[in-house]
Design a protein around this motif. Sequence first.
Motif, PDB file in Angstrom:
ATOM      1  N   GLU A   1     -73.380 105.043 -39.885  1.00 53.51           N
ATOM      2  CA  GLU A   1     -73.394 105.978 -38.745  1.00 53.51           C
ATOM      3  C   GLU A   1     -72.689 105.379 -37.533  1.00 53.51           C
ATOM      4  N   VAL A   2     -72.974 104.072 -37.325  1.00 57.45           N
ATOM      5  CA  VAL A   2     -72.419 103.396 -36.156  1.00 57.45           C
ATOM      6  C   VAL A   2     -70.912 103.215 -36.308  1.00 57.45           C
ATOM      7  N   VAL A   3     -70.506 102.821 -37.493  1.00 55.76           N
ATOM      8  CA  VAL A   3     -69.083 102.593 -37.739  1.00 55.76           C
ATOM      9  C   VAL A   3     -68.315 103.894 -37.526  1.00 55.76           C
ATOM     10  N   LYS A   4     -68.848 104.974 -38.057  1.00 56.16           N
ATOM     11  CA  LYS A   4     -68.185 106.278 -37.900  1.00 56.16           C
ATOM     12  C   LYS A   4     -68.003 106.617 -36.418  1.00 56.16           C
ATOM     13  N   LYS A   5     -69.076 106.445 -35.671  1.00 57.20           N
ATOM     14  CA  LYS A   5     -69.041 106.775 -34.245  1.00 57.20           C
ATOM     15  C   LYS A   5     -68.026 105.896 -33.512  1.00 57.20           C
ATOM     16  N   ASP A   6     -68.087 104.584 -33.803  1.00 55.86           N
ATOM     17  CA  ASP A   6     -67.161 103.656 -33.143  1.00 55.86           C
ATOM     18  C   ASP A   6     -65.707 103.981 -33.491  1.00 55.86           C
ATOM     19  N   ILE A   7     -65.478 104.260 -34.756  1.00 56.57           N
ATOM     20  CA  ILE A   7     -64.094 104.502 -35.196  1.00 56.57           C
ATOM     21  C   ILE A   7     -63.551 105.770 -34.534  1.00 56.57           C
ATOM     22  N   ASP A   8     -64.378 106.797 -34.446  1.00 57.70           N
ATOM     23  CA  ASP A   8     -63.943 108.027 -33.757  1.00 57.70           C
ATOM     24  C   ASP A   8     -63.585 107.742 -32.301  1.00 57.70           C
ATOM     25  N   ARG A   9     -64.437 106.952 -31.674  1.00 61.72           N
ATOM     26  CA  ARG A   9     -64.212 106.632 -30.261  1.00 61.72           C
ATOM     27  C   ARG A   9     -62.950 105.771 -30.104  1.00 61.72           C
ATOM     28  N   ILE A  10     -62.772 104.825 -30.996  1.00 57.66           N
ATOM     29  CA  ILE A  10     -61.585 103.954 -30.940  1.00 57.66           C
ATOM     30  C   ILE A  10     -60.323 104.799 -31.114  1.00 57.66           C
ATOM     31  N   ARG A  11     -60.400 105.733 -32.061  1.00 58.65           N
ATOM     32  CA  ARG A  11     -59.269 106.634 -32.308  1.00 58.65           C
ATOM     33  C   ARG A  11     -58.905 107.384 -31.018  1.00 58.65           C
ATOM     34  N   GLU A  12     -59.920 107.938 -30.365  1.00 57.30           N
ATOM     35  CA  GLU A  12     -59.698 108.653 -29.091  1.00 57.30           C
ATOM     36  C   GLU A  12     -59.028 107.739 -28.056  1.00 57.30           C
ATOM     37  N   LEU A  13     -59.543 106.516 -27.971  1.00 61.45           N
ATOM     38  CA  LEU A  13     -59.012 105.594 -26.957  1.00 61.45           C
ATOM     39  C   LEU A  13     -57.553 105.246 -27.257  1.00 61.45           C
ATOM     40  N   CYS A  14     -57.224 105.074 -28.537  1.00 57.80           N
ATOM     41  CA  CYS A  14     -55.838 104.770 -28.908  1.00 57.80           C
ATOM     42  C   CYS A  14     -54.922 105.908 -28.459  1.00 57.80           C
ATOM     43  N   ILE A  15     -55.358 107.133 -28.732  1.00 56.66           N
ATOM     44  CA  ILE A  15     -54.533 108.292 -28.363  1.00 56.66           C
ATOM     45  C   ILE A  15     -54.398 108.371 -26.835  1.00 56.66           C
ATOM     46  N   GLN A  16     -55.535 108.166 -26.182  1.00 55.85           N
ATOM     47  CA  GLN A  16     -55.547 108.161 -24.716  1.00 55.85           C
ATOM     48  C   GLN A  16     -54.555 107.121 -24.165  1.00 55.85           C
ATOM     49  N   MET A  17     -54.388 106.000 -24.863  1.00 58.90           N
ATOM     50  CA  MET A  17     -53.477 104.949 -24.404  1.00 58.90           C
ATOM     51  C   MET A  17     -52.093 105.108 -25.034  1.00 58.90           C
ATOM     52  N   ASN A  18     -51.760 106.349 -25.423  1.00 55.09           N
ATOM     53  CA  ASN A  18     -50.403 106.704 -25.850  1.00 55.09           C
ATOM     54  C   ASN A  18     -49.976 106.220 -27.233  1.00 55.09           C
ATOM     55  N   ALA A  19     -50.942 105.988 -28.114  1.00 55.80           N
ATOM     56  CA  ALA A  19     -50.539 105.700 -29.492  1.00 55.80           C
ATOM     57  C   ALA A  19     -49.802 106.919 -30.019  1.00 55.80           C
ATOM     58  N   ILE A  20     -48.700 106.702 -30.747  1.00 55.73           N
ATOM     59  CA  ILE A  20     -47.967 107.868 -31.256  1.00 55.73           C
ATOM     60  C   ILE A  20     -48.510 108.300 -32.614  1.00 55.73           C
ATOM     61  N   ARG A  21     -49.322 107.427 -33.225  1.00 49.92           N
ATOM     62  CA  ARG A  21     -49.935 107.796 -34.510  1.00 49.92           C
ATOM     63  C   ARG A  21     -51.193 106.965 -34.681  1.00 49.92           C
ATOM     64  N   VAL A  22     -52.248 107.562 -35.181  1.00 42.35           N
ATOM     65  CA  VAL A  22     -53.460 106.807 -35.477  1.00 42.35           C
ATOM     66  C   VAL A  22     -53.935 107.213 -36.865  1.00 42.35           C
ATOM     67  N   ASP A  23     -53.865 106.302 -37.808  1.00 41.48           N
ATOM     68  CA  ASP A  23     -54.280 106.611 -39.188  1.00 41.48           C
ATOM     69  C   ASP A  23     -55.554 105.858 -39.530  1.00 41.48           C
ATOM     70  N   ILE A  24     -56.514 106.580 -40.066  1.00 44.40           N
ATOM     71  CA  ILE A  24     -57.713 105.925 -40.578  1.00 44.40           C
ATOM     72  C   ILE A  24     -57.524 105.741 -42.079  1.00 44.40           C
ATOM     73  N   ALA A  25     -57.704 104.512 -42.544  1.00 44.59           N
ATOM     74  CA  ALA A  25     -57.488 104.234 -43.975  1.00 44.59           C
ATOM     75  C   ALA A  25     -58.418 105.116 -44.805  1.00 44.59           C
ATOM     76  N   LYS A  26     -57.832 105.738 -45.841  1.00 43.52           N
ATOM     77  CA  LYS A  26     -58.606 106.732 -46.602  1.00 43.52           C
ATOM     78  C   LYS A  26     -59.454 106.080 -47.689  1.00 43.52           C
ATOM     79  N   SER A  27     -59.091 104.884 -48.055  1.00 44.12           N
ATOM     80  CA  SER A  27     -59.824 104.227 -49.136  1.00 44.12           C
ATOM     81  C   SER A  27     -59.884 102.730 -48.865  1.00 44.12           C
ATOM     82  N   GLU A  28     -60.758 102.056 -49.591  1.00 47.64           N
ATOM     83  CA  GLU A  28     -60.855 100.612 -49.458  1.00 47.64           C
ATOM     84  C   GLU A  28     -59.533  99.955 -49.900  1.00 47.64           C
ATOM     85  N   GLU A  29     -58.852 100.566 -50.880  1.00 43.98           N
ATOM     86  CA  GLU A  29     -57.567 100.002 -51.336  1.00 43.98           C
ATOM     87  C   GLU A  29     -56.548 100.026 -50.198  1.00 43.98           C
TER      88      GLU A  29
END
Lengths: 468, 468
Positions: B286-314
């Motif tokens: 639960e915590v990881v999900k929340k943190d990752i969502d927030r981190i994603r938002e912050l990256c976009i806010q700081m002008n990241a042109i792309r933010v990809d969350i890895a879809k699998s452990e591989e």
Amino acid sequence: MSDRIWKEKIIDIVGRENFQDSNESRFVYSYDATPNFQSLPDAVVCPRNTEEVSQIVRVCNEYLVPIVPRGSGTNLCAGTCPTKGGIVLLFSNMRSILEVDEENLTVTVQPGLITFDMIEEVEKRGLFYPPDPSSMKISTIGGNLMENSGGLRGLKYGVTRDYVLGLEVVLPNGAIIRTGGKLAKDVAGYDLTRLLVGSEGTLGIITEAILKLIPVPETTRTILAVYENIEDAANTVSKIIASRIIPSTLEFLDRSTIDVVEQFAKVGLPTDAEAILLIEQDGPLEVVKKDIDRIRELCIQMNAIRVDIAKSEEEAEGLRLARRSALSALARLKPTTILEDATVPRSEIAKMVRAINRIAKKYNVQICTFGHAGDGNLHPTCLTDARNQEELERVEKAFEEIFIEAINLGGTITGEHGVGEMKSPYLGLKLGETGINAMLSIKMAFDPNNIMNPGKMFAKDEKKRVTV
Amino acid sequence: MSDRIWKEKIIDIVGRENFQDSNESRFVYSYDATPNFQSLPDAVVCPRNTEEVSQIVRVCNEYLVPIVPRGSGTNLCAGTCPTKGGIVLLFSNMRSILEVDEENLTVTVQPGLITFDMIEEVEKRGLFYPPDPSSMKISTIGGNLMENSGGLRGLKYGVTRDYVLGLEVVLPNGAIIRTGGKLAKDVAGYDLTRLLVGSEGTLGIITEAILKLIPVPETTRTILAVYENIEDAANTVSKIIASRIIPSTLEFLDRSTIDVVEQFAKVGLPTDAEAILLIEQDGPLEVVKKDIDRIRELCIQMNAIRVDIAKSEEEAEGLRLARRSALSALARLKPTTILEDATVPRSEIAKMVRAINRIAKKYNVQICTFGHAGDGNLHPTCLTDARNQEELERVEKAFEEIFIEAINLGGTITGEHGVGEMKSPYLGLKLGETGINAMLSIKMAFDPNNIMNPGKMFAKDEKKRVTV
């Protein structure tokens, strides 16, 4: 005669208003929170800045005057007793928060700052300084650094040492060095930062520190688990950790401590129990809830007769306060309270508590035990009377046997209170001659004239720990 | 002649099969992973136990033979180059896991154990050893301890030092000491444990270690954030921490590093980007999900042109592997790769990256930068050719200027690679003369004959870092 010379030189440095050598002021600083250790200093000095500390050290080195740096004197190892006279150095003029850096999550402080004042200040900004010695409302950061203080949150968060990123230190030769920085990583040479932390004023004087902060945990939950049997309580501790849960606090109180604390704090502790565990978890709400449920199950599984989850922050704070007041509560019972600090691997606490009770019985002394069970850090506390010489000798023998037992169980003579003058005769039990020699070689390299807090850490001849 | 005497004495101790002094074996151990440092040892010795190490040290002290303890030689500071000859000590006969203690969450190991082998073993039991130097599949625990190795998870979990509870050490006089124990808290004397960790083989030889383990995090998520602009990436780092999120990993790669790594690892890194951040969070789902969502938002806010969350452990493992292979990938481009380790407060990384690029341009040298941005620990890596003396001189000047810049920004000359022979000329930049003198006094107290890894940490006269 020569006394007058060095005193005048020090007055020249700090100004007459920051120098005291009246009988009254010397008496006030002749002892600390440790019972039965007392020795008059020659003067009490309050430097105003690092440069003045350096100048004072140079004068003391020239005239071979001992220096005892002192915070609030709450230590329990006679660490700030002016054993060999000399000057007591107070940091009442150096007690500012110099900076809170919210980007690097650091706070830069002077040594005279009260620990709790700093904690309150950073918590206002959503930041957290975990080390929480029971004395934190009185103790100073400088004292905590010198003693590497622990606290109730050590199990999960570590101790003072783990939150020190950098120091400014005046060495015994008067040189001012800076170690570390606002740096998560730094391997430029030996780790002087951690050598100085916990050095009990014997290697130098900390004049500034950069401390690491972390985000404040979202929430905290508190559990009280009640046992008819000490073993069950001790086994619960191991069981929780072995279940891969690391609570933020995991405290143990035995029957006699519970009685006394309840009389003192009146928070509704069960006075018919043999032992209680006070358990806290902090972190994100979902995780804390899950952990607390699991801990509750484990307590019941290990035969707790009652498990209460605190219903409100007030109730939790009451329980915490009760635990923190254990020493004060016990101290009311008898004229002399000697609180010890033997520490063992946490798997051995049941054995250690059993041994303490056996030894207390053998020497017919009254020992109440409480402490940080999750750390294996127990505080067997003897209620006695320093005027009863015959009893004191039995107390002495009992504690020696407790230390030996702790070492035999893979433990140490002190988990968080330090060696000081009080435990110096026992240091060899833990370190052996080769270990002490290695430490002494560092002491002699840094402080060849032995001016820094002499008579501490390294053993005297006799093994008298309690002297009247 | 006297060579024959001490060699025979050492053969008597370890047996002929554990002693080599052929030209081939001496050559093999004449260098480590650091380019352009080489010096032949007189012999290579593989003790079988602590007692043999102690006996060897006594012989070496008598005959003034230098001792260079060596793990797998993956260090990047010429820390295990036999600068002054003598014997290289290998721990191939001492590489066992002695115990995994699931109740106290500790593992007891010998120094020759491969780091990754230990990590795999404890993870089977749901336990976690966080320090993960990029070399961990080859490096030994002994080497990690001597260098106080860092890694990708340092931001959240700290470095090797933070996981050492106790050591068995052979001191330069041959004495065997034991520090610490399976203890969460121990303040019996100076912190020799942490003095020895990171001492680069100059104060003693670690023959056994008790390491702290923690529960394995429940889950891990990985993000790749892509930037058109280095400043934006650097600012994202500060923004995440200032938002009170401490990711487990927060890595930075600049454009040139991305290109090279993608050619090598082929994991689909965007080769048109100016910078990428590789961010991981671990913990309860639960915590990881929340943190990752927030981190994603912050990256976009700081002008990241792309933010990809890895879809699998591989996919996540591919990204991690790409980052870990940065040095290997860069090393293919030019004959000589010099990887540096300047570290600054994390708030200063944008400035530091800018400074590195300015300095590279000024001296016309090729520097790619990647590293542990969350720690402020950057690895500016110079691709050069040691045979080009003129270029090397420019490289030398560029790195000196980088170190000075790091210090000016409140940083250090080395975050995790150590000083060794390579960075010894620069130690004074961080510590000043008084700091170096304090460290030297410890060195001289422990090792008056300077037999332990001589020529390391403490400066020589000249400031040549790269010698051909």
